[in-house]
Design an enzyme around this catalytic site. Sequence first.
Site, PDB file in Angstrom:
ATOM      1  N   ASN A  49       0.840  -1.197   0.000  1.00 20.04           N
ATOM      2  CA  ASN A  49       0.000   0.000   0.000  1.00 20.04           C
ATOM      3  C   ASN A  49       0.875   1.246   0.000  1.00 20.04           C
ATOM      4  O   ASN A  49       1.969   1.264   0.588  1.00 20.04           O
ATOM      5  CB  ASN A  49      -1.019  -0.006   1.149  1.00 20.04           C
ATOM      6  N   ALA A  53      -0.754  12.131   1.526  1.00 22.60           N
ATOM      7  CA  ALA A  53      -1.220  13.176   2.445  1.00 22.60           C
ATOM      8  C   ALA A  53      -2.660  13.573   2.142  1.00 22.60           C
ATOM      9  O   ALA A  53      -3.405  13.962   3.045  1.00 22.60           O
ATOM     10  CB  ALA A  53      -0.298  14.389   2.366  1.00 22.60           C
ATOM     11  N   TYR A  55      -5.591  11.869   1.770  1.00 21.36           N
ATOM     12  CA  TYR A  55      -5.862  10.478   2.149  1.00 21.36           C
ATOM     13  C   TYR A  55      -6.548   9.603   1.092  1.00 21.36           C
ATOM     14  O   TYR A  55      -6.148   8.455   0.886  1.00 21.36           O
ATOM     15  CB  TYR A  55      -6.686  10.417   3.437  1.00 21.36           C
ATOM     16  N   GLU A  62      -3.032  -4.777  -2.939  1.00 18.86           N
ATOM     17  CA  GLU A  62      -3.526  -5.694  -3.978  1.00 18.86           C
ATOM     18  C   GLU A  62      -3.527  -5.008  -5.337  1.00 18.86           C
ATOM     19  O   GLU A  62      -3.202  -5.602  -6.360  1.00 18.86           O
ATOM     20  CB  GLU A  62      -4.947  -6.156  -3.642  1.00 18.86           C
ATOM     21  N   CYS A  93     -10.047  -5.285   1.327  1.00 21.15           N
ATOM     22  CA  CYS A  93     -11.202  -4.385   1.318  1.00 21.15           C
ATOM     23  C   CYS A  93     -12.149  -4.789   0.179  1.00 21.15           C
ATOM     24  O   CYS A  93     -11.797  -5.570  -0.709  1.00 21.15           O
ATOM     25  CB  CYS A  93     -10.744  -2.933   1.164  1.00 21.15           C
ATOM     26  N   CYS A  96     -10.849  -4.163  -3.325  1.00 22.23           N
ATOM     27  CA  CYS A  96      -9.796  -5.096  -3.760  1.00 22.23           C
ATOM     28  C   CYS A  96     -10.367  -6.488  -4.031  1.00 22.23           C
ATOM     29  O   CYS A  96      -9.851  -7.202  -4.901  1.00 22.23           O
ATOM     30  CB  CYS A  96      -8.663  -5.132  -2.750  1.00 22.23           C
TER      31      CYS A  96
END
Length: 138
Positions: A49, A53, A55, A62, A93, A96
């Site tokens: 991952n 900044a 987000y 993945e 998640c 993914c």
Amino acid sequence: MLDVSDLTNEADYISAVKLAMAKAYAPYSSYPVGALVITEDGQTFAGCNVENASYPEGNCAEMAAIAAMVMAGHQRIQKIYIMSQDDQGATPCGGCRQRIREFSDNNTPVILCSPVGVQKRFVLAELLPHAFGPEFLS
Ligand code: THU
């Protein structure tokens, strides 16, 4: 749960996904994730991952592994390992799960790991039942 029949090189896969997790850029969540895709011909592609900044602009592990696989000219996932620091192992998640589905089928193993090894084994349909996939558009 998945029948454990193909453990060839699994220790190597665990080492590789751990190395991928160690490369994660996750300063905001402090939740590093590694992913390792194995193609049908046994090639492996890793991802981690990469947060931002801003987000929402971060990418999942993945996603990175799948992008590397596609960039190398492969479009089928034989199985995928995902690792987080969680004792229970990583869990992908929703987004993914759908990304994995694009290059997999209902029986594709999704193997969830913690740093000490495999914690849970699923096939994709257990994580994403009644999935929408590319075949619906053909
Ligand atoms: N994360 C992944 O890399 N994969 C997943 O399937 C779940 C979440 C990352 C995204 C973010 O950088 C961090 O974990 C916390 O959500």
